[in-house]
Design an enzyme around this catalytic site. Sequence first.
Site, PDB file in Angstrom:
ATOM      1  N   HIS A 148      -2.582  -2.162  -9.739  1.00  0.00           N
ATOM      2  CA  HIS A 148      -3.541  -1.574  -8.803  1.00  0.00           C
ATOM      3  C   HIS A 148      -4.808  -2.406  -8.813  1.00  0.00           C
ATOM      4  O   HIS A 148      -5.191  -2.944  -9.853  1.00  0.00           O
ATOM      5  CB  HIS A 148      -3.868  -0.136  -9.232  1.00  0.00           C
ATOM      6  CG  HIS A 148      -4.462   0.666  -8.136  1.00  0.00           C
ATOM      7  ND1 HIS A 148      -5.802   0.633  -7.843  1.00  0.00           N
ATOM      8  CD2 HIS A 148      -3.888   1.503  -7.243  1.00  0.00           C
ATOM      9  CE1 HIS A 148      -6.026   1.436  -6.813  1.00  0.00           C
ATOM     10  NE2 HIS A 148      -4.885   1.967  -6.427  1.00  0.00           N
TER      11      HIS A 148
ATOM     12  N   ASP B  36       2.633   5.553  -6.707  1.00  0.00           N
ATOM     13  CA  ASP B  36       3.901   5.422  -5.986  1.00  0.00           C
ATOM     14  C   ASP B  36       5.116   5.279  -6.890  1.00  0.00           C
ATOM     15  O   ASP B  36       6.249   5.315  -6.412  1.00  0.00           O
ATOM     16  CB  ASP B  36       3.829   4.190  -5.058  1.00  0.00           C
ATOM     17  CG  ASP B  36       2.856   4.419  -3.925  1.00  0.00           C
ATOM     18  OD1 ASP B  36       2.874   5.513  -3.366  1.00  0.00           O
ATOM     19  OD2 ASP B  36       2.068   3.510  -3.621  1.00  0.00           O
TER      20      ASP B  36
ATOM     21  N   HIS C  20       0.870  -1.190   0.000  1.00  0.00           N
ATOM     22  CA  HIS C  20       0.000   0.000   0.000  1.00  0.00           C
ATOM     23  C   HIS C  20       0.900   1.230   0.000  1.00  0.00           C
ATOM     24  O   HIS C  20       1.697   1.418  -0.898  1.00  0.00           O
ATOM     25  CB  HIS C  20      -0.925  -0.117   1.225  1.00  0.00           C
ATOM     26  CG  HIS C  20      -2.054   0.853   1.286  1.00  0.00           C
ATOM     27  ND1 HIS C  20      -2.454   1.624   0.234  1.00  0.00           N
ATOM     28  CD2 HIS C  20      -2.892   1.191   2.326  1.00  0.00           C
ATOM     29  CE1 HIS C  20      -3.480   2.391   0.602  1.00  0.00           C
ATOM     30  NE2 HIS C  20      -3.761   2.141   1.861  1.00  0.00           N
TER      31      HIS C  20
HETATM   32  N1  ACO Z   1       4.640  -6.819 -10.543  1.00  0.00           N
HETATM   33  C1  ACO Z   1       4.500  -8.024 -11.173  1.00  0.00           C
HETATM   34  N2  ACO Z   1       3.332  -8.686 -11.295  1.00  0.00           N
HETATM   35  C2  ACO Z   1       2.259  -8.105 -10.751  1.00  0.00           C
HETATM   36  C3  ACO Z   1       2.319  -6.868 -10.080  1.00  0.00           C
HETATM   37  C4  ACO Z   1       3.561  -6.217  -9.990  1.00  0.00           C
HETATM   38  N3  ACO Z   1       3.682  -5.031  -9.378  1.00  0.00           N
HETATM   39  N4  ACO Z   1       1.084  -6.530  -9.622  1.00  0.00           N
HETATM   40  C5  ACO Z   1       0.279  -7.534  -9.992  1.00  0.00           C
HETATM   41  N5  ACO Z   1       0.989  -8.482 -10.672  1.00  0.00           N
HETATM   42  C6  ACO Z   1       0.444  -9.706 -11.300  1.00  0.00           C
HETATM   43  C7  ACO Z   1       0.106 -10.751 -10.225  1.00  0.00           C
HETATM   44  O1  ACO Z   1       1.194 -11.604  -9.995  1.00  0.00           O
HETATM   45  C8  ACO Z   1      -1.053 -11.455 -10.881  1.00  0.00           C
HETATM   46  O2  ACO Z   1      -0.531 -12.298 -11.891  1.00  0.00           O
HETATM   47  P1  ACO Z   1      -1.212 -13.742 -12.151  1.00  0.00           P
HETATM   48  O3  ACO Z   1      -2.588 -13.435 -12.682  1.00  0.00           O
HETATM   49  O4  ACO Z   1      -0.323 -14.404 -13.122  1.00  0.00           O
HETATM   50  O5  ACO Z   1      -1.261 -14.431 -10.822  1.00  0.00           O
HETATM   51  C9  ACO Z   1      -1.807 -10.351 -11.620  1.00  0.00           C
HETATM   52  O6  ACO Z   1      -0.791  -9.358 -11.913  1.00  0.00           O
HETATM   53  C10 ACO Z   1      -2.929  -9.724 -10.790  1.00  0.00           C
HETATM   54  O7  ACO Z   1      -2.382  -9.224  -9.587  1.00  0.00           O
HETATM   55  P2  ACO Z   1      -3.039  -9.338  -8.143  1.00  0.00           P
HETATM   56  O8  ACO Z   1      -1.940  -9.484  -7.142  1.00  0.00           O
HETATM   57  O9  ACO Z   1      -4.106 -10.374  -8.169  1.00  0.00           O
HETATM   58  O10 ACO Z   1      -3.722  -7.922  -8.028  1.00  0.00           O
HETATM   59  P3  ACO Z   1      -4.256  -7.248  -6.696  1.00  0.00           P
HETATM   60  O11 ACO Z   1      -5.368  -6.353  -7.125  1.00  0.00           O
HETATM   61  O12 ACO Z   1      -4.548  -8.254  -5.651  1.00  0.00           O
HETATM   62  O13 ACO Z   1      -3.008  -6.392  -6.166  1.00  0.00           O
HETATM   63  C11 ACO Z   1      -1.462  -4.650  -5.864  1.00  0.00           C
HETATM   64  C12 ACO Z   1      -2.854  -5.044  -6.387  1.00  0.00           C
HETATM   65  C13 ACO Z   1      -1.305  -5.111  -4.397  1.00  0.00           C
HETATM   66  C14 ACO Z   1      -1.343  -3.145  -5.919  1.00  0.00           C
HETATM   67  C15 ACO Z   1      -0.389  -5.326  -6.753  1.00  0.00           C
HETATM   68  O14 ACO Z   1      -0.534  -4.868  -8.084  1.00  0.00           O
HETATM   69  C16 ACO Z   1       1.016  -5.074  -6.246  1.00  0.00           C
HETATM   70  O15 ACO Z   1       1.498  -5.787  -5.368  1.00  0.00           O
HETATM   71  N6  ACO Z   1       1.723  -4.012  -6.786  1.00  0.00           N
HETATM   72  C17 ACO Z   1       3.038  -3.659  -6.290  1.00  0.00           C
HETATM   73  C18 ACO Z   1       2.925  -2.879  -4.991  1.00  0.00           C
HETATM   74  C19 ACO Z   1       2.424  -1.467  -5.219  1.00  0.00           C
HETATM   75  O16 ACO Z   1       2.880  -0.765  -6.093  1.00  0.00           O
HETATM   76  N7  ACO Z   1       1.479  -1.075  -4.361  1.00  0.00           N
HETATM   77  C20 ACO Z   1       0.923   0.272  -4.386  1.00  0.00           C
HETATM   78  C21 ACO Z   1      -0.484   0.265  -4.885  1.00  0.00           C
HETATM   79  S1  ACO Z   1      -1.101   1.920  -4.967  1.00  0.00           S
HETATM   80  C22 ACO Z   1      -1.440   2.308  -3.356  1.00  0.00           C
HETATM   81  O17 ACO Z   1      -1.714   1.502  -2.513  1.00  0.00           O
HETATM   82  C23 ACO Z   1      -1.331   3.661  -3.010  1.00  0.00           C
END
Ligand code: ACO
Length: 436
Positions: free
Chosen positions: A307, A363, A268
């Site tokens: 996201h 971010d 987050h």
């Molecule tokens: N890098 C690589 N792969 C990713 C990323 C990433 N940053 N984010 C998602 N994916 C992939 C997942 O592995 C998943 O792949 P799969 O379908 O093969 O399993 C797919 O994309 C869907 O991702 P989920 O994790 O199911 O998406 P979710 O909505 O649960 O998570 C989150 C969202 C937590 C923001 C995620 O994208 C992430 O961890 N990003 C990196 C951390 C980040 O930047 N957080 C800030 C968010 S903005 C905020 O809070 C202010």
Amino acid sequence: MTASSLTVTDNRTGKSYEIPITNGAIRAMDLRQMRTGPEDFGLLAYDPAFTNTASCISRITEIDGDRGILRYRGYPIEELAERSNYLEVAYLILNGELPTIAQMDEWVYEVTHHTWVHENVKKFMDGFHHDAHAMGMLCSAVAALSTFYPEAKNGGDPGTRKLQIVRLVAKMPTLAAFAYRHSLGMPYAYPDNDLSYTGNFLNMLFKTTEVKYQPNATLERALEVLFILHADHEQNCSTNAVRSVGSSQVDPYCALAGGVAALYGPLHGGANEAVLRMLAEIGSKDHVPAFIKEVKSGKDKLMGFGHRVYKNYDPRATIIKRMADEVFEVTRPNPLLPIALELERIALQDDYFVSRKLYPNVDFYSGLIYQAMGFPVEMFPVLFAIPRTSGWLAQWQEMRNDPEQKIARPRQLYLGAGKRSYVEIGKRDEESGTDG
Ligand code: ACO
């Protein structure tokens, strides 16, 4: 039968049910009537992580994740970032309308005159280790404010509520600056009422021997825009935490401490810190393809990408990226910027990211600006928590005013052991821990 309804047949019983659809949603409680017999509790909706569950009706922030749209109370984020300032946006979020001149004057006066904290706050700040994380200090300090304002428990009274809102918006930068100065071993700098909200924050952070601190106008404005962009974001993890903790009717200081704690995590608000660590680890533009390979193999995550709601470019990231050049003219270019640009360039062409709709989020670029402004990475999530305070408070207030809201208490699907009898310790089987 009304058009706005769902007809469901329960194949376990053959019975059909008509469930009303209102505002594009069904009520999960309407599923409860579907039972296989008198012993059956009724059908539940299973939704870990709330991926398809609306927990409230809100009128504060609207996001259209597919089209990359973000609006506070109907106003597009781009217009607010261009023409407004943080305190005006905070007023808008909290009150529903932009203020008149008189309302704005009063709001600015109130916030400016509540920036001081009790001297005892310095004592518990001093108790933290020199290398304590700023977010841990902020989280504890916000919770501790609850002990100074016992009347805050009376969250049902609008007057009491309003005073706590002013206090929290006003004191958050002071607590954050104290945490920062503590980590450097510097004396705390007191608020300066002649300065703007962000100008005063810069004063409390960076003032040294000068009689009067003069914030750089470009950096002051950049911080103002960053604060506007971070003010609210509907039902994100930390806001959900504030609503959930606040639903027990605890005071808003404790509810917001829950929000700060949730924001601290790397998935987050801690992501901006994680982005900078990731960029530093990659080290050079040439290493980007190898890093992308690692991400695609699942060994790493591209922090600052992806996201839950945006399946398009995060509109906040667009504004921040544009603003970065203005900031770098005053500071100096961040040497990690070329790595970030290369990561984005490659990721936006790569099928792994394209097919999963992974775009830069807020971010991805904010940390580069914060770093160029002189903030250590530990302060990045703190710089997120300060402006998000108005959003948390608006959501907390909306929750308190909503007659439909009750104490937040999800259900579970219990799949653990059935009833069994206690076995004395000496009589338990070595491996299973049960009677052998
Ligand atoms: N890098 C690589 N792969 C990713 C990323 C990433 N940053 N984010 C998602 N994916 C992939 C997942 O592995 C998943 O792949 P799969 O379908 O093969 O399993 C797919 O994309 C869907 O991702 P989920 O994790 O199911 O998406 P979710 O909505 O649960 O998570 C989150 C969202 C937590 C923001 C995620 O994208 C992430 O961890 N990003 C990196 C951390 C980040 O930047 N957080 C800030 C968010 S903005 C905020 O809070 C202010």
